[in-house]
Motif scaffolding. Structure first.
Motif, mmCIF file in Angstrom:
data_model
loop_
_atom_site.group_PDB
_atom_site.id
_atom_site.type_symbol
_atom_site.label_atom_id
_atom_site.label_comp_id
_atom_site.label_asym_id
_atom_site.label_seq_id
_atom_site.Cartn_x
_atom_site.Cartn_y
_atom_site.Cartn_z
ATOM 1 N N GLU A 68 1.074 -1.178 -0.109
ATOM 2 C CA GLU A 68 -0.313 -0.322 0.635
ATOM 3 C C GLU A 68 0.874 1.111 0.631
ATOM 4 O O GLU A 68 0.376 1.750 -0.596
ATOM 5 C CB GLU A 68 -1.336 0.138 1.244
ATOM 6 C CG GLU A 68 -2.026 -1.436 1.256
ATOM 7 C CD GLU A 68 -3.435 -1.457 2.088
ATOM 8 O OE1 GLU A 68 -2.928 -0.135 3.209
ATOM 9 O OE2 GLU A 68 -3.860 -1.642 2.003
ATOM 10 N N MET A 77 2.771 1.267 -3.356
ATOM 11 C CA MET A 77 1.810 2.136 -4.754
ATOM 12 C C MET A 77 0.971 3.545 -4.310
ATOM 13 O O MET A 77 1.124 4.257 -4.998
ATOM 14 C CB MET A 77 0.287 1.316 -4.319
ATOM 15 C CG MET A 77 0.499 -0.405 -5.107
ATOM 16 S SD MET A 77 1.230 -0.115 -6.493
ATOM 17 C CE MET A 77 -0.348 0.936 -7.808
ATOM 18 N N GLU A 78 0.689 4.045 -3.128
ATOM 19 C CA GLU A 78 0.574 5.718 -2.776
ATOM 20 C C GLU A 78 1.490 6.517 -2.873
ATOM 21 O O GLU A 78 1.613 7.080 -3.967
ATOM 22 C CB GLU A 78 0.269 5.940 -1.141
ATOM 23 C CG GLU A 78 -0.365 6.584 -0.908
ATOM 24 C CD GLU A 78 -1.000 7.314 0.548
ATOM 25 O OE1 GLU A 78 -0.622 7.925 1.497
ATOM 26 O OE2 GLU A 78 -1.214 5.534 0.698
ATOM 27 N N ALA A 112 1.543 6.327 -7.382
ATOM 28 C CA ALA A 112 0.516 7.096 -8.051
ATOM 29 C C ALA A 112 0.265 8.231 -7.222
ATOM 30 O O ALA A 112 -0.302 8.977 -8.594
ATOM 31 C CB ALA A 112 -0.995 7.326 -6.825
ATOM 32 N N LYS A 170 -7.940 1.207 -1.908
ATOM 33 C CA LYS A 170 -7.608 2.049 -1.875
ATOM 34 C C LYS A 170 -6.586 1.345 -3.408
ATOM 35 O O LYS A 170 -5.849 2.297 -3.751
ATOM 36 C CB LYS A 170 -6.326 2.361 -0.531
ATOM 37 C CG LYS A 170 -5.440 3.180 -0.433
ATOM 38 C CD LYS A 170 -5.309 3.991 0.612
ATOM 39 C CE LYS A 170 -4.676 4.825 1.066
ATOM 40 N NZ LYS A 170 -4.152 4.986 2.679
ATOM 41 N N GLN A 182 -7.488 2.189 -6.780
ATOM 42 C CA GLN A 182 -7.234 3.735 -6.590
ATOM 43 C C GLN A 182 -5.465 4.081 -6.496
ATOM 44 O O GLN A 182 -5.754 4.709 -7.591
ATOM 45 C CB GLN A 182 -7.773 4.277 -5.492
ATOM 46 C CG GLN A 182 -9.243 4.542 -5.335
ATOM 47 C CD GLN A 182 -10.017 4.567 -4.334
ATOM 48 O OE1 GLN A 182 -9.273 5.615 -3.557
ATOM 49 N NE2 GLN A 182 -11.087 5.734 -4.563
ATOM 50 N N ASN A 183 -5.194 3.595 -6.277
ATOM 51 C CA ASN A 183 -3.795 3.828 -6.449
ATOM 52 C C ASN A 183 -2.908 3.615 -7.402
ATOM 53 O O ASN A 183 -3.053 3.298 -8.602
ATOM 54 C CB ASN A 183 -2.917 3.420 -5.274
ATOM 55 C CG ASN A 183 -2.981 4.298 -4.304
ATOM 56 O OD1 ASN A 183 -3.179 5.570 -4.201
ATOM 57 N ND2 ASN A 183 -2.468 4.329 -2.889
#
Length: 143
Positions: A98, A101-102, A105, A134, A137-138
């Motif tokens: 996560e 990926m954030e 993004a 989430k 989305q990323n």
């Protein structure tokens, strides 16, 4: 640099062994040692992933990224690399994915052809039993 004919022979052998990762790994390792490129390192990483050697796959991806730090496809593969079975640190692995990926993004990396450059994405993330919104989305923001 090694003899081009020898390198071509290794590449041909590797292609013939593509359906047998156990046999292909030594050939890929030799090719990567003789021709240290992001592509050869990615090949070793992909074979290691197929053999469920996730730590080794991760290390080879790190080598590839070191040679091509702006390559978004390599960075995405690294971010989404998960073991096929949850281990003791499943929440830590999920948090790593996560966070990476954030960062991707919101970053400056691009992928010119996702279909060719990313044949496999994050199949195993669904097995971690977490909310995928989430992460999805990323991923969409990155692509």
């Amino acid at each position: 640099m090694s003899d081009p004919a020898y390198l071509q022979g290794l590449t041909t052998t590797l292609l013939k062994l593509s359906r047998d990762p156990v046999a292909a790994l030594p050939v890929a390792l030799e090719l990567a040692s003789l021709l240290p490129t992001p592509r050869s390192y990615l090949t070793v990483s992909t074979i290691c992933r197929e053999l469920c050697a996730i730590e080794e796959a991760t290390e080879w991806l790190r080598h590839a990224i070191a040679l091509a730090p702006e390559d978004g496809a390599l960075r995405l593969r690294h971010a989404l690399l998960l073991p096929p079975m949850m281990g003791n640190d499943a929440s830590g692995e999920r948090a790593r994915v996560e966070a990476e990926m954030e960062a991707l993004a919101g970053g400056r990396f691009a992928i010119s052809d996702p279909v060719q450059q990313l044949p496999v994405l994050d199949f195993f993330s669904a097995y971690y039993g977490e909310n995928e919104r989430k992460l999805r989305q990323n991923l969409a923001a990155f692509l």
